[in-house]
Design an enzyme around this catalytic site. Structure first.
Site, short mmCIF file in Angstrom:
data_model
loop_
_atom_site.label_atom_id
_atom_site.label_comp_id
_atom_site.label_asym_id
_atom_site.label_seq_id
_atom_site.Cartn_x
_atom_site.Cartn_y
_atom_site.Cartn_z
N HIS A 189 0.82 -1.20 0.00
CA HIS A 189 0.00 0.00 0.00
C HIS A 189 0.86 1.26 0.00
O HIS A 189 0.47 2.28 -0.55
CB HIS A 189 -0.97 -0.02 1.19
CG HIS A 189 -2.22 -0.79 0.87
ND1 HIS A 189 -2.94 -1.47 1.80
CD2 HIS A 189 -2.85 -0.96 -0.31
CE1 HIS A 189 -3.98 -2.04 1.22
NE2 HIS A 189 -3.94 -1.75 -0.06
N GLU A 429 2.37 -8.33 -38.53
CA GLU A 429 3.78 -7.94 -38.57
C GLU A 429 4.58 -8.79 -39.55
O GLU A 429 5.80 -8.78 -39.54
CB GLU A 429 4.39 -7.95 -37.17
CG GLU A 429 4.24 -9.24 -36.39
CD GLU A 429 4.80 -9.16 -34.97
OE1 GLU A 429 5.55 -8.22 -34.65
OE2 GLU A 429 4.48 -10.06 -34.19
N ASP A 453 8.62 -5.38 -36.94
CA ASP A 453 8.84 -6.63 -37.67
C ASP A 453 8.32 -6.55 -39.10
O ASP A 453 8.90 -7.14 -40.01
CB ASP A 453 8.20 -7.81 -36.92
CG ASP A 453 9.11 -8.31 -35.82
OD1 ASP A 453 10.32 -8.45 -36.08
OD2 ASP A 453 8.62 -8.54 -34.70
N CYS A 500 1.20 -0.48 -33.30
CA CYS A 500 1.96 -0.55 -32.05
C CYS A 500 3.47 -0.56 -32.25
O CYS A 500 4.21 -0.56 -31.28
CB CYS A 500 1.52 -1.75 -31.21
SG CYS A 500 1.99 -3.33 -31.92
C1 PEP Z 1 6.70 -4.84 -33.79
O1 PEP Z 1 7.22 -5.79 -34.32
O2 PEP Z 1 6.47 -3.75 -34.37
C2 PEP Z 1 6.29 -4.93 -32.38
C3 PEP Z 1 5.54 -4.00 -31.83
O3 PEP Z 1 6.72 -5.97 -31.65
P1 PEP Z 1 8.23 -6.17 -31.12
O4 PEP Z 1 8.95 -4.86 -31.36
O5 PEP Z 1 8.10 -6.52 -29.69
O6 PEP Z 1 8.71 -7.27 -31.96
MG MG Z 2 7.18 -7.78 -33.43
#
Ligand code: PEP
Ligand code: MG
Length: 547
Positions: A189, A429, A453, A500
């Protein structure tokens, strides 16, 4: 220069002078008493005083921290009103003629032990609350000052063996730069309060010593360590990062509560990417809409043996529960290639980036994968969870994942375990995933485009090889075209599409992605506010300016 490590409660840098906090320990005598009536009355008075003080701390925490933080003190009042505990104390004064102090200590210690022995780290942590309340009652009984600490007038980093929530709330926050404790935990906490007040804290720093008193120190919350008397060079680089944080904080104030909406009124979701639960504090600071990518590799990489279902559940639950009702998307294990855990003893591969990584590893070792899936399903009961599968290249893989999820659901249901609702996502990806995005969209609830990727596999450029930089065009039209194709496919099937990978945080592409129709961006916590600022300056009703 000395470096000591611990566990960081916030990703933050704090530089200042150390002050040791060493509160007096109540001395408890086990002498017998004659008049049990008087002794029981002493206990009752002390208990009532302690309740009053905890109510005052509740009010103070509402101002210093927030409602959730303040609830700690309501929980303390409940402990003080626990009839079984009160009866035990009265009884041991009455029949064993113990002093009130001795009876309180014995009953509270016993109760704390029960919690301390629990497996669940959250319940275990409640032992610290019992200890806090015990100290409060004992101080009342013995007439010890509740805050025997000269805070002075200069800002400082408090260093102590441990710190209770009551002690923390009594401190003057305008002087408190940060805290280092030898004991404690990130779930305590005290840590929860520190997080909600935005005060850096390094717990479990066993090397912390009284000899540090008066020395300059720099807590680096990003690397969970503290530098004592840092070199001038290091202090300068930490200061630079610290200044950047202050700039971010100023930006946060300016953009605090501002929606992620463009000038023409298009709403976008901005989420955070994190790779460790210790980054949760930064996510809360940044005002992100949730976590768009929690890279779950940390549960494997921070362990010395395969993490159990329970261990994984605790880690996922911490994120899901802390962020609730905001969404937390947890990506299943993406080990392999550059991310190896020694104990897994994975085979050396000629071409690891094209080898047994991520979903391929999980579908090859199904029991290993099912441990993670069960932990995720159990975590779904605590908030708003998304489960994301990495490195997908075929519909068959997604179906295989769903089949295993169904098996895990069955297993858990048979044990009577509660499962919440959750959404399923696929990472786009690989070029293959882009080309079959329409088929994949039929199998899931959302897409998340991993541009790191996707760029590597589309351009056949090893993302870790800096020598290839001259050949790398991060704005390569092929990758941008793939992103557009993915967004269109997602939308044809009515599912949202987020970005992402690192490109999602690139302000030069924000407008391009918005014009493509991207629904969500997930970026590192430090990138949230700059992105919000960028989004709010874009007007999609105006014709795009060719770059
Ligand atoms: C990506 O490949 O763009 C991704 C977000 O995953 P990581 O960078 O963890 O491979
Ligand atoms: Mg990736």
């Amino acid at each position: 220069m000395e470096v000591a490590t611990g566990k960081s409660v916030l990703g933050d840098i704090v530089i200042g002078r150390i002050r040791i906090y060493k509160p007096p320990k109540p001395e408890i005598s086990d002498r017998m008493i004659e008049n049990t009536q008087i002794e029981i009355r002493r206990f009752e008075n002390a208990r009532e005083q302690a309740i009053g003080r905890q109510n005052t701390l509740y009010e103070k925490a509402l101002v210093d921290a927030d409602k959730d933080g303040a609830e700690v003190f309501s929980a303390h009042v409940m402990i003080l009103e626990d009839e079984t505990l009160i009866d035990t104390i009265r009884e041991s004064i009455r029949s064993r003629k113990y002093t009130a102090e001795y009876a309180v200590k014995e009953a509270f210690d016993k109760q704390a032990m029960v919690f301390a022995k629990m497996d669940d780290p959250y319940i275990k942590e409640r032992a610290a609350d019992i200890y806090d309340v015990e100290q409060e009652v004992l101080k009342e009984l013995l007439g010890i000052d509740h805050m025997d600490f000269e805070e002075g007038t200069e800002p400082y980093i408090l260093t102590a063996k441990d710190l209770t929530p009551s002690e923390l709330i009594r401190l003057d926050k305008s002087l408190l730069l940060g805290m280092i404790t030898q004991e404690g935990s990130v779930n305590s906490h005290t840590a929860i309060l520190a997080r909600s007040m935005g005060i850096q804290m390094l717990v479990q720093c066993q090397e912390a010593s009284e000899e540090w008193d008066g020395k300059e120190a720099a807590i680096d919350g990003y690397h969970s360590c503290v530098y004592i008397e840092p070199s001038a060079e290091l202090a300068a680089s930490l200061k630079k990062r610290h200044d950047e944080e202050l700039r971010q904080k100023a930006l946060l104030q300016e953009l605090s509560g501002a929606p992620d909406t463009t000038i023409d009124g298009t709403n976008v979701k901005v989420y955070a990417n994190i790779a460790d639960p210790s980054d949760i504090g930064s996510v809360l600071h940044s005002g992100a809409g949730g976590i768009g990518l929690l890279r779950s590799e940390f549960v494997y990489l921070n362990a010395e043996a395969y993490p159990t279902e329970e261990e994984q559940l605790n880690a996922y639950r911490l994120a899901v529960e802390t962020l609730a009702p905001k969404q937390v998307i947890i990506r299943t294990c993406d080990l392999g290639a550059d991310k190896q855990a020694d104990y897994m003893d994975m085979k050396k591969e000629e071409n690891p980036a094209l080898g047994i990584r991520a979903i391929r590893l999980c579908l090859t070792h199904k029991e290993f994968f099912k441990t993670q899936l069960r932990a995720l399903l159990r975590a779904s009961a605590y908030g708003n969870l998304g489960i994301l599968f990495p490195m997908i290249t075929s519909v068959r893989e997604v179906r295989a994942c769903r089949k295993l999820l169904r098996e895990c659901e069955e297993e858990l249901k048979q044990k009577g375990v509660t499962i919440g609702s959750y959404r399923l996502g696929v990472m786009i990806e690989t070029p293959a995933a882009v080309l079959i995005a329409d088929e994949l969209a039929e199998e899931c609830d959302f897409f998340s485009i991993g541009t790191n990727d996707l760029t590597q596999y589309t351009l056949a450029i090893d993302r870790r090889n800096a020598e290839l930089d001259p050949f790398l065009d991060i704005y390569h039209p092929a990758v941008l075209k793939e992103i557009k194709m993915t967004i269109d496919a997602g939308h044809r099937h009515g599912i949202p599409v987020g970005i992402c990978g690192e490109l999602g945080a690139d302000p030069a592409l924000t407008e391009t992605f918005l014009r493509m129709g991207a629904d969500e961006f997930s970026v590192n916590p430090g990138g949230i506010l700059p992105l919000r600022k960028r989004i709010r300056a874009i007007d999609l009703s105006k014709k795009a300016v060719e770059e």
